[in-house]
Design a protein around this motif. Structure first.
Motif, PDB file in Angstrom:
ATOM      1  N   UNK A   1       0.832  -1.204   0.000  1.00 24.69           N
ATOM      2  CA  UNK A   1       0.000   0.000   0.000  1.00 24.69           C
ATOM      3  C   UNK A   1       0.866   1.253   0.000  1.00 24.69           C
ATOM      4  N   UNK A   2       1.901   1.264   0.844  1.00 23.93           N
ATOM      5  CA  UNK A   2       2.787   2.428   0.887  1.00 23.93           C
ATOM      6  C   UNK A   2       3.526   2.634  -0.415  1.00 23.93           C
ATOM      7  N   UNK A   3       3.960   1.544  -1.037  1.00 22.08           N
ATOM      8  CA  UNK A   3       4.676   1.637  -2.308  1.00 22.08           C
ATOM      9  C   UNK A   3       3.762   2.175  -3.406  1.00 22.08           C
ATOM     10  N   UNK A   4       2.540   1.664  -3.496  1.00 27.64           N
ATOM     11  CA  UNK A   4       1.614   2.138  -4.530  1.00 27.64           C
ATOM     12  C   UNK A   4       1.256   3.603  -4.332  1.00 27.64           C
TER      13      UNK A   4
ATOM     14  N   UNK B   1       8.123   2.792   3.215  1.00 29.54           N
ATOM     15  CA  UNK B   1       6.848   2.449   2.589  1.00 29.54           C
ATOM     16  C   UNK B   1       5.933   1.712   3.567  1.00 29.54           C
ATOM     17  N   UNK B   2       6.504   0.890   4.437  1.00 27.54           N
ATOM     18  CA  UNK B   2       5.698   0.215   5.456  1.00 27.54           C
ATOM     19  C   UNK B   2       5.070   1.231   6.417  1.00 27.54           C
ATOM     20  N   UNK B   3       5.856   2.229   6.787  1.00 22.39           N
ATOM     21  CA  UNK B   3       5.315   3.302   7.631  1.00 22.39           C
ATOM     22  C   UNK B   3       4.166   4.010   6.920  1.00 22.39           C
ATOM     23  N   UNK B   4       4.388   4.349   5.649  1.00 23.38           N
ATOM     24  CA  UNK B   4       3.375   5.050   4.856  1.00 23.38           C
ATOM     25  C   UNK B   4       2.115   4.202   4.723  1.00 23.38           C
TER      26      UNK B   4
ATOM     27  N   UNK C   1       1.008   1.833   6.691  1.00 17.59           N
ATOM     28  CA  UNK C   1       0.302   1.777   7.977  1.00 17.59           C
ATOM     29  C   UNK C   1      -0.522   3.046   8.188  1.00 17.59           C
ATOM     30  N   UNK C   2       0.061   4.192   7.880  1.00 19.60           N
ATOM     31  CA  UNK C   2      -0.651   5.465   8.052  1.00 19.60           C
ATOM     32  C   UNK C   2      -1.898   5.530   7.186  1.00 19.60           C
ATOM     33  N   UNK C   3      -1.798   5.041   5.945  1.00 20.33           N
ATOM     34  CA  UNK C   3      -2.953   5.055   5.051  1.00 20.33           C
ATOM     35  C   UNK C   3      -4.034   4.077   5.528  1.00 20.33           C
ATOM     36  N   UNK C   4      -3.613   2.903   5.982  1.00 19.84           N
ATOM     37  CA  UNK C   4      -4.576   1.917   6.467  1.00 19.84           C
ATOM     38  C   UNK C   4      -5.325   2.408   7.697  1.00 19.84           C
ATOM     39  N   UNK C   5      -4.647   3.182   8.541  1.00 20.26           N
ATOM     40  CA  UNK C   5      -5.211   3.583   9.829  1.00 20.26           C
ATOM     41  C   UNK C   5      -5.575   5.059   9.903  1.00 20.26           C
ATOM     42  N   UNK C   6      -5.540   5.734   8.762  1.00 16.53           N
ATOM     43  CA  UNK C   6      -5.974   7.135   8.652  1.00 16.53           C
ATOM     44  C   UNK C   6      -5.282   8.035   9.682  1.00 16.53           C
ATOM     45  N   UNK C   7      -3.972   7.915   9.736  1.00 22.43           N
ATOM     46  CA  UNK C   7      -3.181   8.704  10.681  1.00 22.43           C
ATOM     47  C   UNK C   7      -2.807  10.038  10.042  1.00 22.43           C
TER      48      UNK C   7
END
Length: 258
Positions: free
Chosen positions: A53-56, A178-181, A183-189
């Motif tokens: 998700x972060x990469x895309x 990208x993993x950090x990114x 996670x943020x997108x999945x959890x709306x941070x």
């Protein structure tokens, strides 16, 4: 698990011994996007949904995780199957299928059109103290158990100026971000008041990643490159390097550090 046991023959002078050691796992992952091969990366085999998700998002394919209709990870075969809710006609001049290695430098291409479209100029007015910068770096290093076991991982963390919120490790430094990114997108941070803490060199690619994530301050224990500092200055990012013991260097936008 991102490490495995390997047999090592060690020499201490002329004394030979055989022992078990820890090695970082290098895992190939191919992303198939709407039925077509999009990219193959080499990564650590954990948090792969966040990585994809972060990469895309970093590549400008999506802006939120809600744009993904389905995401399936096949760990055995090393594939991630992604179907978007609205299939896109992608310009092959701006997005190209490419191999993304775990090492630094030439494994990544730079100045794709999508970098221009997705890197945000940061205009936030947050600030933090030198003491807070030092403490966040120390906290990230203390949490990096995989790196301590093998020495084969890059570490990245996201936090406020007071504390770390999450950390990720990977054999590829860009993958950790990208993993950090993801996670943020999945959890709306919200990223408005967030800091990225990073173990590796501040390269132009890393600055672009941080700009895409949307963080105003980047902390690293390593050195920056000249192009990275030009980009950080242009994109409004406070880049801080060589954070060690009680010292650090503020390279761009020092007004945020008090």
């Amino acid at each position: 698990m991102s490490i495995e046991k390997v047999t090592v023959v060690k020499y201490d002078g002329e004394i030979r011994s055989e022992t078990q050691d820890n090695a970082a796992i290098e895992h190939p992952l191919t992303i198939q996007l709407d039925g077509e091969e999009f990219a193959t990366m080499v990564c650590s085999p954990d948090h792969l949904d966040e990585l994809v998700i972060g990469f895309l998002a970093s590549e400008g394919i999506i802006r939120s995780s809600e744009q993904i209709n389905s995401l399936q990870i096949d760990n055995t075969r090393g594939f991630a199957y992604v179907e978007l809710k609205n299939k896109q006609v992608r310009n092959k001049d701006s997005v190209s299928k490419r191999f993304i290695g775990s090492c630094c430098g030439k494994s990544r291409q730079f100045y794709f059109q999508n970098d221009v479209l997705t890197a945000k100029t940061i205009r936030g007015h947050m600030n933090m103290s030198v003491k807070q910068c030092l403490r966040l770096m120390e906290d990230m290093q203390n949490q990096s158990s995989l790196s301590q076991l093998t020495g084969g991982f890059h570490n990245a963390a996201l936090g406020t100026k007071e504390k770390l919120l999450l950390s990720r490790t990977d054999i590829g430094r860009h993958n950790a971000l990208d993993k950090i990114y993801g996670y943020c997108l999945q959890n709306h941070i919200s990223l408005a008041d967030k800091v990225v803490v990073f173990s590796g060199r501040i390269s132009s690619e890393i600055v672009l990643k941080v700009a895409k994530i949307g963080a105003a301050i980047l902390l690293s224990k390593s050195a920056p490159t000249s192009l990275a500092l030009q980009l950080a200055d242009d994109l409004g990012i406070t880049a801080i390097g060589f954070i060690r013991t009680n010292r650090l260097n503020v390279y761009t936008h020092p007004e945020r550090i008090i």
